[in-house]
Enzyme design. Structure first.
Site, PDB file in Angstrom:
ATOM      1  N   HIS A 455       0.829  -1.200   0.000  1.00 29.07           N
ATOM      2  CA  HIS A 455       0.000   0.000   0.000  1.00 29.07           C
ATOM      3  C   HIS A 455       0.868   1.257   0.000  1.00 29.07           C
ATOM      4  O   HIS A 455       0.705   2.156  -0.814  1.00 29.07           O
ATOM      5  CB  HIS A 455      -0.929  -0.002   1.216  1.00 29.07           C
ATOM      6  CG  HIS A 455      -1.754   1.241   1.314  1.00 29.07           C
ATOM      7  ND1 HIS A 455      -1.388   2.297   2.110  1.00 29.07           N
ATOM      8  CD2 HIS A 455      -2.888   1.599   0.680  1.00 29.07           C
ATOM      9  CE1 HIS A 455      -2.289   3.248   1.971  1.00 29.07           C
ATOM     10  NE2 HIS A 455      -3.208   2.851   1.115  1.00 29.07           N
ATOM     11  N   CYS A 832      -4.246  -0.043 -16.713  1.00 32.98           N
ATOM     12  CA  CYS A 832      -4.105   0.903 -15.620  1.00 32.98           C
ATOM     13  C   CYS A 832      -3.508   0.259 -14.379  1.00 32.98           C
ATOM     14  O   CYS A 832      -3.532   0.812 -13.297  1.00 32.98           O
ATOM     15  CB  CYS A 832      -5.443   1.552 -15.292  1.00 32.98           C
ATOM     16  SG  CYS A 832      -6.677   0.355 -14.790  1.00 32.98           S
TER      17      CYS A 832
END
Ligand code: ADP
Ligand code: MG
Ligand code: MG
Length: 877
Positions: A455, A832
């Site tokens: 993250h 993406c």
């Protein structure tokens, strides 16, 4: 015909790099140009691969060709291995296709034994030189072939210098060096249990094997992974007659660049040492002379060298990095290659070469390594200060840039300290979506856990902030706001510096300098834009990121993740209310509070992109990621909803999932709670209408993206909700407005049934993070635990989350595009995932025929360049 494993330098050329390695191909090329190159032969990279296939053995066929090579070399040079009149001495040098400086090993002066050394000493009248060569040979051979530590030999040399009262190697006499050679051999015997080999041919075979082995040493394996060099390439071995730079004050050795590798300035740069051999110049034992000094010392040699430099640069049409040796006033060229350079130098050299008429624009574009541009876009440490600093720990270089600040341990502290005008570095075990605000306030982020796609890493790259992840040496004590590394303790407020380009962590503060974008940067980017086929979009969730990306050349947003918009203070509460609501009405009431805020977010995004396309992905993550964890927040929520805290707790518990990654998320949310999709559609369409009114000259055409579709019926269901809502909005507003509804392809089943989905979808966007997870069946957050074992076992050469798995995931993509376009010729396709910013993955996307790649803002220039290179290469093929 039998495979040819051995090529004389006279048989090769620069085009044979794959077979002969860079060093061998260029030695052959220089030979062909008539330059003074000590002759020899190259054993091919195929021989190396064969060596590994044969279980680390040189087979008879290759051995026979090596023997022939030696014979021919003896003919060419007129010298013979072990000969009493005219002994042949050689170097054995590794050389892969791509240069891997210092990664593999080289042995010099091979062919010496006590007897040959005596002969050389007598014949040359220079016994010091002869014994210097011999002791160097024993040292290198032991180190490389037998892996007897260098350090013992260095110690013996130091002892010898000490006992003779001298400080420099060159002050040791022939006698001293002879004594050293004997000590070295004794050391060898003690460690290995055998006599040091005397037979030159035995020495040679052992040395060749050692070079092959060095292809698989741990240093080389790590270097290859970092630089995208496949293990399967193998290394070539060059066996070359020695040129002696250590014969006295009319001999020497050096290195030179035809242009300055730091700045790109066009001037000869280099250093040399008299009476020295091999790596002495770079080893830092003695301080070398600048190349200009050579002009004073040996003007004819200098003139000849300058001339060769310009021949080589004109020939290769690029900046050359060369090694040379002068043996008693005779110049020999030992290596040339396209020199490594800093990013600013790379840009300058490419532009200068175009201006000088040496190369064209396309070649200039191809010359720049896109990965290098990264360093131009982030603040950097002052390079002199960095040289003096010693790292205290090392993690993964997760997001480049330089960070320097005071340590804080929570996101709130980061915000609070920044508000007080402090520079902070956020140190966490790992980060979560709630930390984003704090991460934005920090100069950089250090995490103890997590990999390159954790993250913290993904978010930091998106923000262009420095991040070092996975610093496992940190012993964290979050509760007491401190951590230790070894015996050192770090407390809140202590200064720390982190280098996101190397993963190094330093104690204290190292000064940083701002990144500047030089004029050449723009020129190269202009050329790149001229020649690329694919568009480049960005992954941006906030107007600030979108604006920055647009400035860096993004031609649209390929992915706006709307979930980040729900985390911010003014809306998380309303969103939580919606999560714990019992009825559709209650949910809609909560969503109504979010609608205007989200509409405003989207307006700002459209404004930032100035009418360029914006793809908005509807809510994706499982709802439990948004629920409160603090008791105070839970109480607040309970009172607003007129529920007991117990009731809220049980709702939260009920949201718990065993495998949230494959749980209630993505399109599943739009199916269970169509009102969320309705609210988001309204926000998207209203924003677009408002912006179009303000800017009638822009053509705003929203692209709505439904995540995690695996079945066309899921997509149809979601699309129906979206279309009904959107059409109503447009009707009510009394305007004309087009919009598109498409899907992310991130579940293998979507790729397999793309011809069904594409009937209704306007576009596909490959979400290759999830697609990679789902195709391999492992989670990217946990992959860090076993990837190292996979690298060691040669199962993986790269992290599939960083570099697209072309064989598996890539095949699914290819299939999805073909199936999709077969039923919907106007379908447009992009990517993406994180891979959209990785140069080798971008090249693959170009081959697949994607319309665009989308990447984080700071990767946009990299993607523009990589897309141009892909297009130029495709055209050349
Ligand atoms: P690397 O790839 O690490 O630079 P090299 O094979 O180029 O390793 O060799 C290491 C050093 O030895 C270099 O300085 C090189 O110039 C020198 N060297 C290699 N071969 C010879 C030779 N035949 N004669 C003299 N010096 C040599
Ligand atoms: Mg070299
Ligand atoms: Mg996804």
């Amino acid at each position: 015909m039998a495979t040819k494993y051995v090529y004389m330098f006279t048989e090769g050329n620069a085009g044979m790099r794959n077979l002969l390695g860079g060093k061998g191909a260029n030695l052959a090329e220089m030979t062909g140009l008539g330059l003074p190159v000590p002759q020899g032969f190259t054993i091919t990279t195929e021989a190396c691969t064969q060596y590994y296939e044969d279980g680390r053995q040189i087979n008879d066929e290759i051995m026979e060709q090596i023997r022939v090579g030696i014979d021919r070399m003896e003919e060419i040079t007129g010298k013979k291995f072990g000969d009493k009149e005219n002994p042949l001495l050689v170097s054995v040098r590794s050389g892969a296709r791509a240069s891997m400086p210092g990664m593999m090993d080289t042995i010099l002066n091979l062919g010496l034994n006590e007897e040959v050394t005596e002969i050389l000493a007598a014949k040359s009248g220079n016994p010091r030189w002869a014994w210097d060569c011999y002791r160097r040979f024993i040292q290198m051979f032991s180190d490389v072939v037998m892996e007897v530590g260098k350090k013992y030999f260095e110690e013996l040399i130091d002892q010898m210098k000490h006992s003779k009262g001298v400080t420099m190697d060159t002050e040791l006499t022939a006698e001293n060096l002879k004594e050293l050679a004997n000590q070295f051999k004794a050391e060898y015997k003690a460690k290995i249990g055998e006599d040091f080999p005397d037979d030159p041919k035995v020495q040679l075979v052992e040395a060749i094997k050692a070079v092959f082995r060095s292809w698989d040493n741990p240093r080389a394996n790590v270097y290859r992974r970092d630089n995208d060099i496949p293990y399967s390439w193998g290394t070539a071995v060059n066996v070359q007659m020695m040129a002696f730079g250590n014969m006295g004050e009319t001999s020497g050795t050096g290195v030179a660049f035809t242009r300055d590798p730091a700045t790109g300035e066009k001037k000869l740069m280099g250093e040399f040492l008299l009476n020295a051999q091999g790596e002495d110049v770079v080893a830092g034992v003695r301080t070398p002379n600048p190349i200009a000094k050579l002009e004073e010392m040996m003007p004819e040699v200098y003139e000849q060298f300058v001339n060769i430099c310009s021949i080589l640069e004109n020939h290769y049409r690029d900046m050359q990095d060369m090694e040379f040796t002068i043996e008693d006033r005779h110049l020999y060229m030992l290596q040339t290659r396209n020199g490594k350079r800093t990013a600013p130098a790379a840009l300058k050299i490419a532009c200068d070469l175009v201006d000088e008429g040496m190369i064209d624009e396309k070649q200039a574009v191809l010359m720049i390594d896109p990965r290098n541009l990264d360093t131009l876009l982030h603040p950097q440490f002052d390079s002199n200060a960095l040289k003096r600093a010693i790292p205290v720990a090392k993690g993964l270089p997760a997001s480049p840039g330089a960070a320097c600040g005071q340590i804080v341990f929570t996101a709130e502290d980061a915000k609070a300290w920044k508000a007080r005008g402090k520079k902070v570095v956020l140190v966490r075990l790992e980060t979560s979506p709630e930390d984003i605000e704090g991460m934005k306030s920090a100069q950089g982020i250090i995490t103890v856990r997590g990999g390159m796609t954790s993250h913290a890493a993904v978010v930091a790259r998106g923000m262009g902030a420095c991040c070092v992840s996975g610093v496992s040496e940190i012993q964290m004590d979050e509760a007491n706001k401190k951590f230790t590394v070894g015996y050192r303790e770090f407390k809140e407020g202590d200064w720390i510096s982190a280098d996101g380009s190397t993963g190094n962590i330093y104690m204290g503060s190292i000064p940083t300098v701002d990144a500047t974008i030089a004029g050449e940067f723009g020129r190269i980017m202009g050329w790149a834009d001229k020649y690329r086929r694919m568009k480049v979009r960005t992954n941006a969730d906030t107007p600030t990121d979108a604006k920055r990306a647009h400035e860096l050349g993004a031609e649209g947003i390929g992915l706006c993740r709307t979930e980040h918009m729900f985390f911010e203070k003014d809306r998380i509460e309303a969103f939580r209310e919606m999560i714990v609501a019992d009825t559709v009405e209650e949910r809609e009431k909560a969503l109504d509070k979010i609608l205007p805020v989200q509409e405003n977010d989207f307006e700002q995004l459209y404004e930032a992109l100035e009418g360029a396309p914006v793809t908005i992905r509807f809510l994706d993550p499982p709802l439990h990621e948004f629920v409160p964890t603090e008791e105070a927040d839970i109480e607040k929520l309970a009172s607003v909803q007129h529920k007991t805290t117990g009731a809220i707790h049980s709702i939260i518990d009920a949201l718990h999932e065993f495998n949230p990654m494959m749980g209630h998320r993505g399109v599943r949310l739009a199916i269970t709670y169509p009102e969320i999709a309705r609210m988001q559609t309204k926000a998207v369409i209203r924003a677009a209408i408002n912006v179009s009114k303000r800017h009638p000259d822009w053509s705003v055409k929203p692209e709505i993206m439904v995540p995690l579709v695996g079945d066309n019926k899921e997509f149809e269901f979601a699309k129906k909700t979206i279309v009904e809502t959107a059409d109503e909005e447009i009707r009510n507003a009394g305007v004309e407005m087009g919009y598109e509804v498409g899907t992310m392809i991130e579940i293998p089943r979507a790729a397999l049934t793309a011809d069904e989905i594409a009937k209704d979808a306007d576009f596909f966007c490959f979400g290759t993070n999830d697609l990679t997870q789902m195709t391999y069946g492992f989670s990217r957050d946990d992959a860090g635990k076993f990837l190292a074992a996979y690298y060691n076992a040669k199962i993986f050469e790269n992290d599939p989350f960083a570099k697209l798995d072309q064989n598996g995931v890539g095949k699914l993509m290819d299939m999805a595009i073909k199936l999709g376009k077969s039923v919907n010729p106007t379908l447009h396709c992009g990517i993406c995932g994180e891979h959209g910013g990785d140069p080798s993955s971008i090249e693959f996307c170009d081959k697949l025929g994607l319309d665009y790649v989308s990447c984080s803002p700071f990767r946009v220039p990299i993607a523009r360049l990589a897309a141009a290179q892909a297009a130029i290469k495709a055209e050349q093929e």
